[in-house]
Design an enzyme around this catalytic site. Structure first.
Site, PDB file in Angstrom:
ATOM      1  CB  CYS A  17      16.517 -13.068  -3.657  1.00 34.21           C
ATOM      2  SG  CYS A  17      16.980 -11.717  -2.551  1.00 34.21           S
TER       3      CYS A  17
ATOM      4  CB  CYS B 102      19.184  -4.520 -15.223  1.00 34.26           C
ATOM      5  SG  CYS B 102      18.561  -5.010 -13.616  1.00 34.26           S
TER       6      CYS B 102
ATOM      7  CB  CYS C 143      10.655  -8.936  -4.678  1.00 36.28           C
ATOM      8  SG  CYS C 143      11.988  -9.333  -5.807  1.00 36.28           S
TER       9      CYS C 143
ATOM     10  CB  CYS D  48      11.287  -7.698  -0.777  1.00 33.12           C
ATOM     11  SG  CYS D  48      12.836  -7.079  -0.125  1.00 33.12           S
TER      12      CYS D  48
ATOM     13  CD  GLU E 299      13.822 -12.661 -14.843  1.00 32.97           C
ATOM     14  OE1 GLU E 299      13.660 -11.431 -14.762  1.00 32.97           O
ATOM     15  OE2 GLU E 299      12.992 -13.493 -14.467  1.00 32.97           O
TER      16      GLU E 299
ATOM     17  CB  CYS F 126      13.161  -8.084 -11.282  1.00 31.84           C
ATOM     18  SG  CYS F 126      14.611  -8.933 -10.807  1.00 31.84           S
TER      19      CYS F 126
HETATM   20  N1  SAH Z   1      18.245  -6.906  -3.718  1.00 33.06           N
HETATM   21  C1  SAH Z   1      18.542  -5.628  -4.267  1.00 33.06           C
HETATM   22  C2  SAH Z   1      18.583  -5.575  -5.791  1.00 33.06           C
HETATM   23  C3  SAH Z   1      17.528  -6.326  -6.540  1.00 33.06           C
HETATM   24  S1  SAH Z   1      15.887  -5.686  -6.515  1.00 33.06           S
HETATM   25  C4  SAH Z   1      17.596  -4.577  -3.715  1.00 33.06           C
HETATM   26  O1  SAH Z   1      16.678  -4.942  -2.986  1.00 33.06           O
HETATM   27  O2  SAH Z   1      17.782  -3.401  -3.960  1.00 33.06           O
HETATM   28  C5  SAH Z   1      15.964  -4.232  -7.479  1.00 33.06           C
HETATM   29  C6  SAH Z   1      14.883  -3.212  -7.165  1.00 33.06           C
HETATM   30  O3  SAH Z   1      13.613  -3.657  -7.658  1.00 33.06           O
HETATM   31  C7  SAH Z   1      14.714  -2.986  -5.695  1.00 33.06           C
HETATM   32  O4  SAH Z   1      14.537  -1.612  -5.436  1.00 33.06           O
HETATM   33  C8  SAH Z   1      13.458  -3.765  -5.410  1.00 33.06           C
HETATM   34  O5  SAH Z   1      12.869  -3.372  -4.208  1.00 33.06           O
HETATM   35  C9  SAH Z   1      12.643  -3.496  -6.641  1.00 33.06           C
HETATM   36  N2  SAH Z   1      11.531  -4.414  -6.896  1.00 33.06           N
HETATM   37  C10 SAH Z   1      11.463  -5.730  -6.653  1.00 33.06           C
HETATM   38  N3  SAH Z   1      10.268  -6.216  -7.010  1.00 33.06           N
HETATM   39  C11 SAH Z   1       9.563  -5.196  -7.513  1.00 33.06           C
HETATM   40  C12 SAH Z   1       8.256  -5.055  -8.046  1.00 33.06           C
HETATM   41  N4  SAH Z   1       7.421  -6.099  -8.129  1.00 33.06           N
HETATM   42  N5  SAH Z   1       7.883  -3.838  -8.484  1.00 33.06           N
HETATM   43  C13 SAH Z   1       8.718  -2.772  -8.409  1.00 33.06           C
HETATM   44  N6  SAH Z   1       9.951  -2.834  -7.907  1.00 33.06           N
HETATM   45  C14 SAH Z   1      10.380  -4.027  -7.458  1.00 33.06           C
END
Ligand code: SAH
Length: 362
Positions: A117, A110, A124, A121, A97, A344
């Site tokens: 990944c 973006c 996510c 997390c 995406e 995302c």
């Molecule tokens: N792996 C990297 C970049 C991709 S995620 C990182 O962790 O920073 C980009 C951002 O979106 C990160 O801050 C991540 O924690 C956040 N993110 C992921 N899923 C999310 C969600 N469901 N709601 C809000 N932020 C989210």
């Protein structure tokens, strides 16, 4: 395309001009071809469209080279603010995406850094099926070229905040940064590029030595190890104090302000005590460095599989106020493309689910 084909084919979009010179020399072509092909490819012309190359050479390049330009598979355009969410298909059928956001100061894209990944997390959507593979430098760059081709508009800012962990694809990301910044290509200044990491400390240490004036964002999301480890497994490998030590070091070497991302999850990390703890943590870590402290607050996007809940706008504003009162600049992220901006990784997942259903029926 098989992995073998991927490995044996020439990846033109991943090459800097010097590398293109060697490649063209190896097929008996003059040096100037490199500059010609580099700037045209990066400005969106495909090999078959570069008519200043002979038909024979175009045909040779088309068969010898990897077609790494992502293809638009789905495109959602926000009726509210024109934000575009792309689902791109890559040459091996994988999907990623990218999101184009329109601001007064220009277009910001973006981009994804990996297919899936590995980081796990808990909130996510991108990490649910694990990591499939790293993106090539050409595929990182290709997201920008394909978006510019599709919209006819220039992308002036890049945020590496899409699917994947950029510092888990370190070498390809560095190569991408050199490509996208090249004056004969897209020429996007490092100051217009942000890279976000969940806290890969060895990656931050390596990045520091390149001393690139990009903006580093750290996804922090909690102010103590117990809470952070619960939602971000990476914290068990590198805890908050080792992460912040790497950040302080990064700031001292590069002089670049670090931006901290904090996703508010209702009832988990969004109380006023959490806000105070966050402020104290950052102030303590950066004490004496003179670094300006900046936190970006985001209300979590709800993902069906995770069950985390999004709080209210008032709650996030109250959290921001606690931080500002402590002298920590806190901005609440404006939500662009609210009607298309599923969290995302969700578009990719829903596409995978659709395909699985189709296969199941056959
Ligand atoms: N792996 C990297 C970049 C991709 S995620 C990182 O962790 O920073 C980009 C951002 O979106 C990160 O801050 C991540 O924690 C956040 N993110 C992921 N899923 C999310 C969600 N469901 N709601 C809000 N932020 C989210």
């Amino acid at each position: 395309m098989t992995l073998m084909e991927t490995l044996t084919k020439v990846d033109l979009y991943s090459m800097l001009p010097d590398e293109l010179i060697s490649y063209f020399a190896s097929i008996g072509e003059p040096k100037y071809r490199a500059a010609q092909v580099f700037s045209r490819l990066h400005r969106g012309e495909k090999i078959e469209e570069i008519t200043s190359l002979s038909k024979q050479l175009r045909e040779r390049l088309r068969t010898e080279c990897l077609d790494t330009l992502p293809v638009v598979c789905e495109k959602l355009v926000s009726k509210i603010d024109g934000t575009i969410k792309y689902l791109f298909r890559l040459h091996d059928g994988s999907c990623i995406e990218s999101v184009l956001m329109r601001y007064k100061h220009g277009n910001s894209l973006c981009i994804s850094s990996q297919v899936g990944c590995l980081m796990g997390c808990k909130f996510c959507a991108s990490t649910i099926g694990g990591k499939v593979r790293d993106l090539l430098p050409s595929e990182l760059l290709g997201q920008i070229i394909a978006t510019e081709r599709d919209t006819g508009e220039r992308v002036s800012n890049i945020v590496m905040m899409g699917i994947g962990e950029p510092l888990d694809n370190f070498d390809n990301v560095i190569k991408f940064l050199q490509l996208v910044n090249h004056k004969d290509g897209l020429n996007i200044g490092y100051r217009h590029i942000s890279l976000s990491t969940c806290g890969v400390v060895t990656g931050i240490q390596r990045l520091k030595n390149y001393d690139l004036p990009i903006t580093l964002s750290i996804s922090l999301h909690a102010s103590n190890d117990a809470k952070r480890s619960e939602i971000m497994p990476i914290n068990k490998k590198w805890n908050i104090s080792s992460l912040l030590a790497a950040c302080v070091d990064y700031y001292k070497v590069t002089g670049r302000r670090i931006s901290f991302e904090y996703t508010l999850i209702s009832g988990k990390n969004d109380s006023s005590a959490d806000a105070r703890a966050l402020g104290e943590l950052l102030k303590g870590a950066f004490r004496g460095t003179g670094a300006p402290l900046h936190v970006n607050l985001i209300r979590v996007n709800e993902v069906k599989e995770t069950g985390f809940k999004r709080g209210s706008a008032e709650e996030v504003n109250a959290f921001a106020k606690v931080l500002s009162d402590m002298g920590v600049v806190a901005t609440v992220r404006r939500r662009l493309g609210a009607d298309v901006n599923a969290a995302c990784g969700q578009l990719r997942r829903s596409n995978m689910n659709k395909n699985e259903e189709k296969e199941g029926k056959n």
